[in-house]
Every structure is written in structure tokens, then in C-alpha cells.
Scaffold this active site. Structure first.
Site, mmCIF file in Angstrom:
data_model
loop_
_atom_site.group_PDB
_atom_site.id
_atom_site.type_symbol
_atom_site.label_atom_id
_atom_site.label_comp_id
_atom_site.label_asym_id
_atom_site.label_seq_id
_atom_site.Cartn_x
_atom_site.Cartn_y
_atom_site.Cartn_z
ATOM 1 N N SER A 185 -34.646 -36.199 38.883
ATOM 2 C CA SER A 185 -35.318 -36.945 37.825
ATOM 3 C C SER A 185 -34.529 -38.168 37.394
ATOM 4 O O SER A 185 -35.077 -39.053 36.740
ATOM 5 C CB SER A 185 -35.526 -36.043 36.601
ATOM 6 O OG SER A 185 -36.252 -34.896 36.925
ATOM 7 N N HIS B 295 -39.586 -38.424 43.830
ATOM 8 C CA HIS B 295 -39.666 -37.759 42.533
ATOM 9 C C HIS B 295 -41.108 -37.380 42.222
ATOM 10 O O HIS B 295 -41.928 -38.217 41.861
ATOM 11 C CB HIS B 295 -39.097 -38.670 41.437
ATOM 12 C CG HIS B 295 -39.118 -38.041 40.088
ATOM 13 N ND1 HIS B 295 -39.372 -38.755 38.933
ATOM 14 C CD2 HIS B 295 -38.944 -36.750 39.700
ATOM 15 C CE1 HIS B 295 -39.332 -37.933 37.901
ATOM 16 N NE2 HIS B 295 -39.087 -36.717 38.342
ATOM 17 N N GLU C 129 -42.686 -40.980 42.643
ATOM 18 C CA GLU C 129 -41.812 -42.153 42.678
ATOM 19 C C GLU C 129 -41.009 -42.115 43.978
ATOM 20 O O GLU C 129 -40.410 -41.097 44.310
ATOM 21 C CB GLU C 129 -40.856 -42.160 41.489
ATOM 22 C CG GLU C 129 -41.518 -42.454 40.160
ATOM 23 C CD GLU C 129 -40.523 -42.459 39.009
ATOM 24 O OE1 GLU C 129 -40.539 -43.422 38.225
ATOM 25 O OE2 GLU C 129 -39.728 -41.496 38.898
ATOM 26 N N ASN D 182 -39.029 -41.893 33.836
ATOM 27 C CA ASN D 182 -38.127 -41.266 32.875
ATOM 28 C C ASN D 182 -37.348 -42.276 32.040
ATOM 29 O O ASN D 182 -36.929 -41.968 30.922
ATOM 30 C CB ASN D 182 -37.173 -40.309 33.592
ATOM 31 C CG ASN D 182 -37.836 -38.977 33.874
ATOM 32 O OD1 ASN D 182 -38.606 -38.479 33.057
ATOM 33 N ND2 ASN D 182 -37.567 -38.402 35.028
#
Length: 288
Positions: free
Chosen positions: A121, A142, A154, A193
Site C-alpha cells: 500500500s 496495488h 495501481e 493512499n
């Protein structure tokens, strides 16, 4: 079709088994590994349960469900990944553990063209690539939770990731798995994130300061901003330990105070209040 026919996955937790499920449903052979046979089989049981729910919703036929399950094998021996075209690491969000795992994967995955990917992450992919010693074939992939439902992945190439590797995995994720991809630079937190975690941490600080209750904060964002889920329930779903780990990685990278996990979050993690997976976080998930 892509050239990826066999996917290895390391980590049979919520993310790993979700990735395994979408790959199996796409017709790909999957080898799912964890630190013990018991944990690997628990991951397989989770996949079977998720597939059954999909069948009951009408998203899968009984035949498709049965076929998907036959494509997943599990175990605790990483050498079973030796012939994989793509190995996706979905282990605990801890840099030391991940770098050690990438060193091991570089030894057991024998095809020099095989791709080693991380579902991290927040940890920079370059560090994992350096540990593997074959940086041209290391990349970040991701996925988002729950993997069978969330459409985004991602794609994070590191400085030495080859263009061929990037194009190969984007084709696999987009064409075989039917996911939407975005490409981001190799910086802690990537795109999602880097935006999401400061928002979650701000909600934790509001609870800690007594600005409002967890219930009212979440209601404010669902009823006032049309978010499908409030920040604190979302943090519980992600896992408070994971949220804290991402915050730590972001703070280490940028040294911005908004990324630092608040003391309340640290104390909750230390106390085993991890959110949905432990039964208690900012909200209770235990049966009455």
C-alpha cells in the site's frame, strides 16, 4: 490474451485470497502460499466462500464456480512458485518482511522473465527491487479491498522496471482480469493512499480531540458528502494496523505532520483493536 498463465500469490489473507479469486475466475492457474499449510487452506476456504456468495448473487454459474476452485492450489512451500509467470506478494505491510521475501522469491522463481510484483500500500517498489536483484522485472500492483468488487489497480514501475514488464502486467490486469489501471510514480502511498490516508488520520484526530463521536463523523461524511462509507468505518475495514503502517511509510517519505499516525491510532493497534478483522475498532463487529 496475455502471456501470463500461472500466477503465484504470497499471503493468503484478505488481499491475497481476493487476488487469487479474481485470477482463478479469469481462467488463470493460481498457487497461493502462506507461512503455514493451515493459513493457506484458510485462504482457500475464504475463496470458496466468496465464490459461493457470487454464485448466489447470480454473478457466477455453479459450473464457473467449480472450475475457478479447481484452478487454485495452496501450500506453505515457496518453491511451488518456481514456474510462475507472475508472483504477487500480498504479505504483511512491513518493509523488512517484504524485502526478505523478495530476496527469497528471486531465488525460487526460476524464469528470468517472470514478474515479481508487490501489493504494498505504501512501501517504495525500488527498495523491493533492490532486494530481489532483478529490478527490471519488479513492479508494484496495488489492488483494492475487496478485490473481487473494486475495479482499480495501481501499477507502480520503479526506476529500473522495464517497459516490457509494465506493459505485460497492464495487459494482464486490464485484459485478463478486467480491472482499470492507473500508473503512478514510485513514491510512498502512490496516488490513492497519498490522498486517502491523511483524510482517515484526520478523522482519528477528531475522535481523539473530542470534536465529535465516530458515529457522527462518519454520518457527516456519508450524509453530508455522499461518501459510500465514513472514514472510520473505512479505516476499520482496511485494518487499523495497515492504516498506521501506511501513515508511518508516508511520514518517513515526506515528513509531513498530516501523515503521522495519531497516538490514539497507535494505542488501538497496540491493544489489538484492529477494526473489522479483530471484531473491534472504532466500531464493534462482534455478534450481539
Amino acid at each position: 490474451m496475455t502471456s501470463i498463465k500461472h500466477v503465484g500469490i504470497v499471503g493468503a489473507g484478505q488481499m491475497g485470497r481476493g487476488i487469487a479469486e479474481v485470477c482463478a475466475r479469469a481462467g488463470v492457474h493460481v498457487t497461493l502460499c502462506d507461512v503455514s499449510e493451515e493459513r493457506a487452506r484458510a485462504g482457500l476456504a475464504g475463496i470458496a466462500d466468496s465464490l459461493l456468495k457470487a454464485e448466489k448473487r447470480g454473478a457466477l454459474t455453479p459450473e464457473d464456480r467449480a472450475q475457478a476452485l479447481t484452478r487454485v492450489s495452496v501450500g506453505d512451500d515457496l518453491s511451488r512458485l518456481s514456474g510462475a509467470d507472475l508472483v504477487i506478494e500480498a504479505a504483511v505491510e512491513d518493509e523488512r518482511a517484504k524485502t526478505a521475501l523478495f530476496r527469497r522469491l528471486s531465488e525460487v522463481v526460476t524464469d528470468p522473465a517472470a514478474v515479481l510484483a508487490s501489493n504494498t500500500s505504501s512501501i517504495p517498489i525500488a527498495r523491493l527491487a533492490a532486494a530481489a536483484g532483478r529490478p527490471q522485472t519488479v513492479i508494484g500492483l496495488h489492488f483494492f479491498n475487496p478485490v473481487p468488487v473494486m475495479p482499480l489497480v495501481e501499477v507502480i514501475p520503479a526506476l529500473h522496471t522495464s517497459k516490457a514488464t509494465e506493459l505485460r502486467v497492464r495487459a494482464f490486469v486490464g485484459e485478463a482480469l478486467g480491472k482499470k489501471t492507473i500508473v503512478t510514480q514510485d513514491r510512498a502511498g502512490f496516488v490513492v493512499n497519498s490522498l486517502l490516508v491523511p483524510y482517515l488520520l484526520a478523522a482519528v484526530r477528531m475522535v481523539s480531540s473530542g470534536t465529535a463521536t465516530a458515529e457522527d463523523i462518519d454520518t457527516g461524511m456519508t450524509a453530508g458528502c455522499a461518501h459510500p462509507m465514513g472514514p472510520l468505518r473505512l479505516a476499520d475495514l482496511i485494518g487499523l494496523d495497515t492504516v498506521a503502517a501506511i501513515g508511518e511509510a508516508l511520514y518517513e517519505e515526506y515528513r509531513e505532520p498530516l501523515y503521522a499516525p495519531p497516538p490514539l491510532l497507535r494505542r488501538m493497534v497496540e491493544s489489538g483493536l484492529l477494526g473489522r478483522k479483530s471484531g473491534q475498532g472504532f466500531f464493534s463487529y462482534r455478534a450481539a
